[in-house]
Write an enzyme that holds these catalytic residues in place. Structure first.
Site, PDB file in Angstrom:
ATOM      1  CB  SER A   1      -0.886   0.031   1.248  1.00 41.66           C
ATOM      2  OG  SER A   1      -1.565   1.268   1.345  1.00 41.66           O
TER       3      SER A   1
ATOM      4  CE1 TYR B   1      -4.053  -2.156   5.029  1.00 39.77           C
ATOM      5  CE2 TYR B   1      -3.489   0.149   4.639  1.00 39.77           C
ATOM      6  CZ  TYR B   1      -3.886  -1.080   4.155  1.00 39.77           C
ATOM      7  OH  TYR B   1      -4.108  -1.257   2.816  1.00 39.77           O
TER       8      TYR B   1
END
Ligand code: NAP
Length: 256
Positions: free
Chosen positions: A151, A165
């Site tokens: 990501s 995350y």
């Protein structure tokens, strides 16, 4: 007939979390490119079955396989099912991942950290290990490719949203480099895509289903991306068109 950069008809790819979002778009595109596709899911059987039905009705080959990628026994069964139903694995898309409600770091607790590390780090590690055991020439395999779905958060840190995350995706980036070098001489390429703001259901898990529309105006391209745009890059990295590319990161984040 496959093109010079397309897969042989026997190529088999497993997409973890292939029932929804980026994974579903990747499974559908892989099937259109001629891959036989394993569509893994954890809970949403209806979505995974719909992806498999769409592939089959277009003449492709796919199977939906339930498995929680954080559990060793389930991952072993997942890969054994691919072996039995689709044939020798040539590609893995480590796509399954998750996040939880937006908060600051001081509000994270141990249970949440354990869940976030498990889904976003342990899962990709366990799946990569099974793929290497099958594809590495060291183990008698024919080689292959792994694409990790990291990501842009690994670069940006996701402050005030989900630093946990973001840190987990940082671990995925490190694994991408380390594993790429570990298996480079064994016929396996390992690369990662780093999507930015993509229109999927994951933002609802963070408690803000409209996050893409809020953040999009701040991006250089002034828009969110689609799961299909990410799938195109994943399929490129899986394919022989990327035959000299390993340990690389492809940012799909509208310029951010
Ligand atoms: P999504 O729509 O929420 O889909 C996530 C998928 O992962 C679902 O199919 C889910 O299965 C599966 N999954 C989650 N935990 C799992 C587990 N333990 N075992 C097996 N499958 C599991 O999310 P998405 O946006 O497509 O995200 C896909 C990947 O892209 C993730 O790694 C995410 O971190 C990454 N990413 C997304 C964005 C974005 O803006 N959307 C940006 C950067 C990176 P079920 O359907 O069975 O629940």
């Amino acid at each position: 007939m496959s093109s010079s950069t397309g897969p042989a008809r026997t190529d088999v790819v497993l997409v973890t979390g292939g029932g929804r979002g980026i994974g579903a778009a990747t499974a559908l595109l892989a099937a259109r490119r001629g891959y036989r596709v394993g569509v893994n899911y954890r809970a949403d059987e209806a979505s995974a079955t719909a992806v498999v039905e769409a592939i089959r009705s277009a003449g492709g080959t796919a199977v939906a396989i339930r498995a929680d990628v954080t559990r060793t026994a389930e991952v072993e069964r997942l890969f054994a099912t691919v072996d039995a139903e689709l044939g020798p694995l040539t590609g893995l898309v480590n796509n399954a991942g998750t996040l939880e409600r937006q908060c600051r770091l001081e509000d994270l607790d141990e249970d949440r950290l354990t869940r976030i590390w498990a889904a976003n780090i342990t899962g990709p590690f366990l799946c990569a290990a099974q793929a290497v055991r099958r594809m590495s020439t060291r183990h008698g395999g024919r080689g292959g490719a792994i694409v990790n779905v990291s990501s842009a958060a690994s670069r940006l840190g996701a402050p005030n949203e989900y630093v946990d995350y973001a840190a987990a995706k940082g671990a995925v980036d490190s694994m991408t480099r380390g594993l790429a070098l570990e298996v480079a001489a064994e016929g396996i390429r390992v690369n990662a895509v780093r999507p930015g703001l993509i229109r999927t259901g994951i933002h609802a898990l963070g408690g803000e289903p409209g996050r893409v529309d809020r953040v999009a105006p701040e991006l250089p391209m002034r828009r969110g991306g689609t799961a299909e745009e990410v799938a195109e890059s994943i399929l490129f990295l899986l394919s022989p068109a990327a035959s000299y590319t390993t340990g690389a990161f492809l940012d799909i984040a509208g310029g951010r």
